[in-house]
Design a protein around this motif. Sequence first.
Motif, PDB file in Angstrom:
ATOM      1  N   SER A 161      50.783  27.000  47.226  1.00  0.00           N
ATOM      2  CA  SER A 161      51.281  27.401  46.298  1.00  0.00           C
ATOM      3  C   SER A 161      51.357  29.244  46.425  1.00  0.00           C
ATOM      4  O   SER A 161      50.382  29.461  46.816  1.00  0.00           O
ATOM      5  N   LEU A 162      51.892  29.765  45.800  1.00  0.00           N
ATOM      6  CA  LEU A 162      51.953  31.160  45.779  1.00  0.00           C
ATOM      7  C   LEU A 162      50.322  31.715  45.226  1.00  0.00           C
ATOM      8  O   LEU A 162      49.981  32.269  45.701  1.00  0.00           O
ATOM      9  N   ALA A 163      50.170  30.939  44.028  1.00  0.00           N
ATOM     10  CA  ALA A 163      48.777  31.197  43.427  1.00  0.00           C
ATOM     11  C   ALA A 163      47.729  30.870  44.298  1.00  0.00           C
ATOM     12  O   ALA A 163      46.792  31.633  44.384  1.00  0.00           O
ATOM     13  N   GLY A 164      47.935  29.643  44.822  1.00  0.00           N
ATOM     14  CA  GLY A 164      46.759  29.312  45.824  1.00  0.00           C
ATOM     15  C   GLY A 164      46.615  29.995  46.888  1.00  0.00           C
ATOM     16  O   GLY A 164      45.521  30.481  47.406  1.00  0.00           O
ATOM     17  N   ARG A 165      47.881  30.886  47.521  1.00  0.00           N
ATOM     18  CA  ARG A 165      47.790  31.498  48.581  1.00  0.00           C
ATOM     19  C   ARG A 165      47.095  32.839  48.294  1.00  0.00           C
ATOM     20  O   ARG A 165      46.242  33.666  49.119  1.00  0.00           O
ATOM     21  N   ILE A 166      47.147  33.459  47.186  1.00  0.00           N
ATOM     22  CA  ILE A 166      46.718  34.487  46.582  1.00  0.00           C
ATOM     23  C   ILE A 166      45.155  34.550  46.464  1.00  0.00           C
ATOM     24  O   ILE A 166      44.348  35.289  46.895  1.00  0.00           O
ATOM     25  N   ILE A 167      44.839  33.493  45.721  1.00  0.00           N
ATOM     26  CA  ILE A 167      43.341  32.932  45.520  1.00  0.00           C
ATOM     27  C   ILE A 167      42.566  33.127  46.956  1.00  0.00           C
ATOM     28  O   ILE A 167      41.464  33.458  47.060  1.00  0.00           O
ATOM     29  N   ALA A 168      43.330  32.351  47.973  1.00  0.00           N
ATOM     30  CA  ALA A 168      42.568  32.152  49.198  1.00  0.00           C
ATOM     31  C   ALA A 168      42.474  33.648  50.012  1.00  0.00           C
ATOM     32  O   ALA A 168      41.534  33.595  50.688  1.00  0.00           O
ATOM     33  N   LEU A 169      43.097  34.649  49.626  1.00  0.00           N
ATOM     34  CA  LEU A 169      42.924  35.835  50.154  1.00  0.00           C
ATOM     35  C   LEU A 169      41.789  36.587  49.792  1.00  0.00           C
ATOM     36  O   LEU A 169      41.214  37.554  50.404  1.00  0.00           O
ATOM     37  N   PHE A 170      41.204  36.512  48.532  1.00  0.00           N
ATOM     38  CA  PHE A 170      40.034  37.135  48.045  1.00  0.00           C
ATOM     39  C   PHE A 170      38.845  36.426  47.698  1.00  0.00           C
ATOM     40  O   PHE A 170      38.191  36.456  46.488  1.00  0.00           O
ATOM     41  N   PRO A 171      38.337  35.567  48.689  1.00  0.00           N
ATOM     42  CA  PRO A 171      36.925  34.990  48.331  1.00  0.00           C
ATOM     43  C   PRO A 171      36.011  35.701  47.746  1.00  0.00           C
ATOM     44  O   PRO A 171      35.048  35.261  47.038  1.00  0.00           O
ATOM     45  N   GLU A 172      35.864  36.946  48.351  1.00  0.00           N
ATOM     46  CA  GLU A 172      34.571  37.663  48.188  1.00  0.00           C
ATOM     47  C   GLU A 172      34.697  38.159  46.722  1.00  0.00           C
ATOM     48  O   GLU A 172      33.568  38.705  46.039  1.00  0.00           O
ATOM     49  N   ARG A 173      35.598  38.291  46.041  1.00  0.00           N
ATOM     50  CA  ARG A 173      35.657  38.523  44.532  1.00  0.00           C
ATOM     51  C   ARG A 173      35.529  37.662  43.653  1.00  0.00           C
ATOM     52  O   ARG A 173      35.606  37.715  42.336  1.00  0.00           O
ATOM     53  N   LEU A 174      35.488  36.108  44.020  1.00  0.00           N
ATOM     54  CA  LEU A 174      35.619  34.889  43.224  1.00  0.00           C
ATOM     55  C   LEU A 174      34.251  34.207  43.240  1.00  0.00           C
ATOM     56  O   LEU A 174      33.495  34.506  44.088  1.00  0.00           O
ATOM     57  N   THR A 175      34.185  33.556  42.135  1.00  0.00           N
ATOM     58  CA  THR A 175      33.030  32.653  42.115  1.00  0.00           C
ATOM     59  C   THR A 175      33.016  31.483  42.924  1.00  0.00           C
ATOM     60  O   THR A 175      34.298  31.397  43.392  1.00  0.00           O
ATOM     61  N   ALA A 176      32.203  30.810  43.096  1.00  0.00           N
ATOM     62  CA  ALA A 176      32.146  29.512  44.071  1.00  0.00           C
ATOM     63  C   ALA A 176      33.226  28.693  43.620  1.00  0.00           C
ATOM     64  O   ALA A 176      33.645  27.987  44.470  1.00  0.00           O
ATOM     65  N   GLU A 177      33.267  28.365  42.353  1.00  0.00           N
ATOM     66  CA  GLU A 177      34.150  27.295  41.529  1.00  0.00           C
ATOM     67  C   GLU A 177      35.662  27.715  41.794  1.00  0.00           C
ATOM     68  O   GLU A 177      36.635  26.758  42.036  1.00  0.00           O
ATOM     69  N   GLN A 178      35.722  29.241  41.895  1.00  0.00           N
ATOM     70  CA  GLN A 178      36.997  29.733  41.946  1.00  0.00           C
ATOM     71  C   GLN A 178      37.637  29.699  43.379  1.00  0.00           C
ATOM     72  O   GLN A 178      38.952  29.542  43.652  1.00  0.00           O
ATOM     73  N   ARG A 179      36.656  29.846  44.338  1.00  0.00           N
ATOM     74  CA  ARG A 179      37.335  29.877  45.788  1.00  0.00           C
ATOM     75  C   ARG A 179      38.003  28.535  46.337  1.00  0.00           C
ATOM     76  O   ARG A 179      37.701  27.680  46.001  1.00  0.00           O
ATOM     77  N   ILE A 180      39.152  28.896  47.305  1.00  0.00           N
ATOM     78  CA  ILE A 180      39.750  27.721  47.781  1.00  0.00           C
ATOM     79  C   ILE A 180      39.938  28.148  49.101  1.00  0.00           C
ATOM     80  O   ILE A 180      39.929  29.309  49.539  1.00  0.00           O
ATOM     81  N   ASP A 181      40.177  27.181  49.940  1.00  0.00           N
ATOM     82  CA  ASP A 181      40.324  27.286  51.672  1.00  0.00           C
ATOM     83  C   ASP A 181      41.840  27.853  51.783  1.00  0.00           C
ATOM     84  O   ASP A 181      42.576  27.565  50.794  1.00  0.00           O
ATOM     85  N   ASP A 182      41.883  28.493  52.715  1.00  0.00           N
ATOM     86  CA  ASP A 182      43.341  28.839  53.294  1.00  0.00           C
ATOM     87  C   ASP A 182      43.958  27.654  53.812  1.00  0.00           C
ATOM     88  O   ASP A 182      43.849  27.470  55.146  1.00  0.00           O
ATOM     89  N   ALA A 183      44.640  26.991  52.948  1.00  0.00           N
ATOM     90  CA  ALA A 183      45.189  25.889  53.230  1.00  0.00           C
ATOM     91  C   ALA A 183      46.390  25.931  54.115  1.00  0.00           C
ATOM     92  O   ALA A 183      46.693  25.057  55.015  1.00  0.00           O
ATOM     93  N   LEU A 184      47.228  27.051  54.127  1.00  0.00           N
ATOM     94  CA  LEU A 184      48.114  27.528  54.937  1.00  0.00           C
ATOM     95  C   LEU A 184      48.000  27.719  56.278  1.00  0.00           C
ATOM     96  O   LEU A 184      48.690  26.958  57.284  1.00  0.00           O
ATOM     97  N   ALA A 185      46.904  28.381  56.427  1.00  0.00           N
ATOM     98  CA  ALA A 185      46.296  28.455  57.869  1.00  0.00           C
ATOM     99  C   ALA A 185      45.827  26.973  58.612  1.00  0.00           C
ATOM    100  O   ALA A 185      46.111  26.940  59.577  1.00  0.00           O
ATOM    101  N   GLU A 186      45.116  26.256  57.690  1.00  0.00           N
ATOM    102  CA  GLU A 186      44.769  25.038  58.130  1.00  0.00           C
ATOM    103  C   GLU A 186      45.988  24.116  58.596  1.00  0.00           C
ATOM    104  O   GLU A 186      45.928  23.669  59.675  1.00  0.00           O
ATOM    105  N   LEU A 187      46.953  24.182  57.680  1.00  0.00           N
ATOM    106  CA  LEU A 187      48.213  23.294  58.159  1.00  0.00           C
ATOM    107  C   LEU A 187      48.992  24.034  59.420  1.00  0.00           C
ATOM    108  O   LEU A 187      49.562  23.352  60.014  1.00  0.00           O
TER     109      LEU A 187
END
Length: 742
Positions: free
Chosen positions: A41-67
């Motif tokens: 999703s757009l939101a998921g892709r945005i979140i995946a861009l900034f792992p260094e700014r987020l908590t461990a619980e908020q971070r998500i993998d870059d699913a698009l790159a994986e796919l």
Amino acid sequence: MAKIIYTHTDEAPLLATYSFLPIVEAYARTAGVGVETRDISLAGRIIALFPERLTAEQRIDDALAELGQLATTPEANIIKLPNISASIPQLKAAIAELQGQGYDLPAYPENPQSDDEKATRATYDKVKGSAVNPVLREGNSDRRAPASVKNYAKQHPHSMGAWSAESKTNVATMGHDDFRTNERSVVLEADDTLRIEHVTADGTVTVLKESIPVLAGEVVDGTFMNVAALDTFLAEQVQRAKDEGVLFSVHLKATMMKVSDPIIFGHVVKVFFPVVFEQYGDQLAAAGISANDGLGAVLSAVDALPDGAAIRSAIERGIADGPALAMVDSDKGITNLHVPSDVIVDASMPAMIRSSGHMWNAAGEEQDTLAVIPDSSYASVYQTVLDDCRANGAFDPATMGSVPNVGLMAKAAEEYGSHDKTFEIAEAGAVRVVNAAGDVLIEHQVGAGDIWRACQTKDEPIRDWVKLAVTRARASGVPAIFWLDETRAHDANLIAKVEKYLPEYDAALGGGDLTIEIMNPADATAYSLERIRKGEDTISVTGNVLRDYNTDLFPILELGTSAKMLSIVPLMNGGGLFETGAGGSAPKHVQQLVKENYLRWDSLGEFFALAASFEHLGDSTDNPRARILADTLDRATGTFLAENRSPGRKLGTIDNRGSHFYLALYWAEELAKQTEDAALGEAFAALAARLREDEQTIVDELLAVQGSPVDLGGYFRPDPAKASAVMRPSTTLNEALEGLDV
């Protein structure tokens, strides 16, 4: 365990997934098939861009790159739902929502100045526009209307507005100084590395793109739009619309063409309101207000400015003095110029053609329209359809033929929009494409503000595209037409390759007398329309952008929607990508759900994609039960259509959730009837009996929730628990699915 990847995307398709996916998981489990999800999703892709700014619980993998990596493997089996192709206003709104949910994300820098702001802007640019599709599409496109859908459309034809020979609706396009006419194209003789540079009159060289790896046989194009000519053209069309008494509308694709088309849209807004931007342009710019974001963005911000009242008054005078504007929402006063992502050419033009060549005016009435499509690359397609309707009347869905599509798109072929090779030129000079040896391959003289862009098309995808076209033509017994224009630089190079590869693949696949030829887009349109009116089918074999346009244009005329297409991408390394048809992500459907707990999204495209996915998995892994699931799902979908179980349009009828229940019921009944696997049949016989017995109870539970507002916990990123509760309100259905076991 064999597995299917089911993508979480955005808006209505995402919400529908909360209802449909549990059914998919339950049925797939009986064949030993796992179903996994990936958040693109757009939101998921945005979140995946900034792992260094987020908590461990908020971070998500870059699913698009994986796919994207998975799509290059033979094991790939991906079901891809429609996603937001983010415009800047959508991107900003998504960022704001996520910040409100506690994500420490930086604001989108409208005019980046510092290095940090420039880096942030570059990071966000990765998710703008049609950023998903080029990553996943490691194969070319095969889109067609399934026989069940086409037969249903003939038996239940959708409404088509009557056409008058006196219609004044037309397309206006530049035809000079635009992307098509300025295009230069080269074919690389050997592997190389290119760069794009800008050279000013005093010799200052600025590298716009440092390194572009290319392969032997690759087609590389460069072109630009002269914005001075664009402004002159736009001013002429504003006056023309006023003189002819027709609505003024502009039709672009500011979502896919994420760099070029918002800029063009901004020019339209400025030309339509010359006084506003001549007198107050500096003040608006200083406040960070860009015409590229549309009239709506200007209006929402002007009241905070010192001259806000005067600016608003000048806008109102501009509307009063100009031609009547086509409206997106007459009731709310939202014009064609309010939001760049509101009027997308591939959807808006066929909708206009369906409606007698009309769009809506400010009074909520239909009116003839001047459809402004600045670049002339494909404008002739729509003008040809308009002229045909003027001469021959509206099409008849009960008798008309079909135009399936084979589209060139593998490895980001012809990807004009979602790439980093489009630039708004800061200063007059030359833009050059230079190879590693320093040779200039392409050069254009450009002015300040001109829009320059390049694209690549690799040879391997072109070969695969030709092979797929021949394969589809032979398999269906239908003529195939390559829509290519010998007078356009890029197309001329493609024609040379098609003429080289076509005889090879045609002979390898059996040859024959079937028509497979090349026509320019206007002639190909006329040829296809003539056959359509006789009830005959014609395969359109097109490049990437025209693939996008044609797979909306013809399905909307034939079926009433482009969301009911079977969309298969045979990946070049053996995997499969199964797209759930065109049709966008339906933001208005989400608004209705939030207001009335009623989701009108039709998941028919998901049903078709899922059946094709099971079929591919059954064949590639020799899984008989997966093949049975595919065959029975196809039959169930036919029953679903015959029984008219698609979502209704008003409260009190079944919506998306009810349509999923009936698909599950019909699918279970088909599985119970099949004789290839007794154990499978026995298990589904029990489920089918239970669902049929509890049919009224389940329908009542689904209908009971309608009519009241719902809280999803977010628009771009709903709360999963809340969304699941909203989309799965039938306890009876949920318990039946949980009890399925083989």
